[in-house]
Design a protein around this motif. Structure first.
Motif, PDB file in Angstrom:
ATOM      1  N   GLY A 236       0.828  -1.203   0.000  1.00  0.00           N
ATOM      2  CA  GLY A 236       0.000   0.000   0.000  1.00  0.00           C
ATOM      3  C   GLY A 236       0.858   1.247   0.000  1.00  0.00           C
ATOM      4  N   GLY A 276      -4.934  -0.125   1.044  1.00  0.00           N
ATOM      5  CA  GLY A 276      -3.978  -1.057   1.650  1.00  0.00           C
ATOM      6  C   GLY A 276      -3.395  -0.494   2.930  1.00  0.00           C
ATOM      7  N   SER A 315      -3.084   7.684   5.412  1.00  0.00           N
ATOM      8  CA  SER A 315      -3.985   7.097   4.423  1.00  0.00           C
ATOM      9  C   SER A 315      -5.416   7.606   4.604  1.00  0.00           C
ATOM     10  CB  SER A 315      -3.960   5.574   4.533  1.00  0.00           C
ATOM     11  OG  SER A 315      -4.872   4.995   3.627  1.00  0.00           O
TER      12      SER A 315
END
Length: 378
Positions: A236, A276, A315
């Motif tokens: 990721g 991810g 993220s």
């Protein structure tokens, strides 16, 4: 016995404990097939400081040897390789950190420090937006360069990232110079060993417990969960890095300015990588809290969790920024995202991020030794 051992400083308490346990393991050798540590161990009769630093960074803390060991507590020998190796690993990151004084950040980089740094940076950017009067301003097309100019962001983040990358590189080079024997440094680098080390690192080969069933986490039951969540986190992260790289190519080579459509290559790479980096760190954080206290060094858990939380928040805020980029919430999401990214860059050489590079160097050395041993037998 290594001819250079007399020139190496005396072992400290953590290193002496590894030395003691390695002597026991070398006599037993029950765990020889579990991971890269034990084959490397068998090539030595004595363990100097450099050997111990090398073996500590080979250890992946899978826990298999602890549950298999007949000399683990409550036996009086109290053999616990994962815990002892973890203590020495932290010391190597501290000793080889550059600049030297920054090495103490390894010992203090807990959840509070990392998250407070990110929030402080985010708050600074939010206050900047308040002063500019565009904190809750809807920007046409979601162009966040209208909030913070492109050149300003490149200068700020590029300089911090460049320093952190340089600091990390210097630390790993210093580590390699200490653990690699003189003759090993001078020999031509075998491509085979490099490829084998790269494969082991990319596949997390030594998180399979030596038998393909996985490592231990809460008890003596094998699980592949840690390996899978590590893969999600690593790949990721790499996809997000690829997204940034493609966007840079678009900007400077193709002359295509951001923001890019959702179905463009950089955005799709960022979305997949971001997902991810949500699932992987969330799983690793859960496993970290569930992990048996005898696995690794309890004192390092805050540092581990800080790194995991930073990745998760980078993220999360990145995906929220994409989702709200054409709304009035975009400037706020941008400030929070940039705060977490900057905190990650600042702590990168002095956080758990560094362990992957030290481990790759140790893996490379282990495959060099195997090639040398194989050649001597042929």
């Amino acid at each position: 016995m290594n001819a250079e051992s007399n020139l190496i400083p005396l072992l400290n308490i953590a290193e002496e404990d590894v030395n003691r346990q390695m002597q026991i393991c070398n006599a037993c050798r029950y765990c020889e097939g579990f991971c890269a540590v034990f084959p490397a161990m068998t090539q030595r009769l004595e363990f100097n400081k450099a050997d111990i630093h090398y073996l500590a960074n080979l250890c992946h803390n899978c826990g298999a040897c602890l549950h298999a060991c007949q000399y683990a507590a409550p036996h009086e020998f109290d053999v616990n390789i994962p815990r002892s190796m973890a203590k020495v690993r932290l010391q190597t990151y501290t000793d080889f950190a550059w600049p030297k004084k920054f090495g103490t950040l390894y010992q203090r980089n807990g959840v509070t420090l990392a998250i407070s740094s990110a929030l402080a940076l985010g708050l600074f950017l939010i206050l900047t937006l308040v002063i500019q009067g565009n904190l809750f301003t809807e920007i046409e097309g979601g162009d966040f360069y209208q909030i913070f100019p492109h050149n300003t962001l490149v200068t700020m983040f590029g300089s911090v990232f460049g320093f952190s990358a340089l600091a990390l590189l210097i630390g790993v080079v210093q580590f390699w110079r200490k653990v690699a024997p003189t003759q090993e440094k001078r020999q031509q680098t075998p491509v085979t060993a490099m490829l084998q080390a790269g494969e082991a690192a990319l596949t997390l080969k030594y998180l399979d417990g030596g038998h393909g069933q996985g490592c231990n986490n809460e008890d003596d039951a094998y699980t592949l969960a840690r390996r899978r969540f590590h893969h999600m986190t690593f790949y990721g992260f790499m996809l997000c890095f690829a997204a940034t790289s493609v966007a840079t190519l678009y900007h400077y080579v193709m002359g295509w300015q951001a923001p890019y459509p959702v179905f463009s290559i950089p955005v799709m790479l960022g979305i997949i990588g971001g997902l991810g980096l949500l699932v992987g760190p969330a799983g690793l954080l859960y496993l970290n809290y569930q992990r048996h206290p005898d696995h690794g060094d309890q004192a390092q858990r805050p540092m581990d969790r800080a790194f995991i939380i930073l990745l998760f928040m980078i993220s999360l805020t990145g995906l929220l920024l994409l989702g709200f980029r054409e709304t009035a919430l975009m400037p706020l999401m941008l400030a929070l995202h940039l705060g977490f990214v900057m905190a990650f860059f600042l702590t990168m050489p002095y956080s758990k991020f560094a362990h992957g590079f030290y481990r790759c160097a140790a893996l490379f050395k282990s495959y060099l030794e195997r090639l040398k041993e194989k050649k001597s037998k042929s």
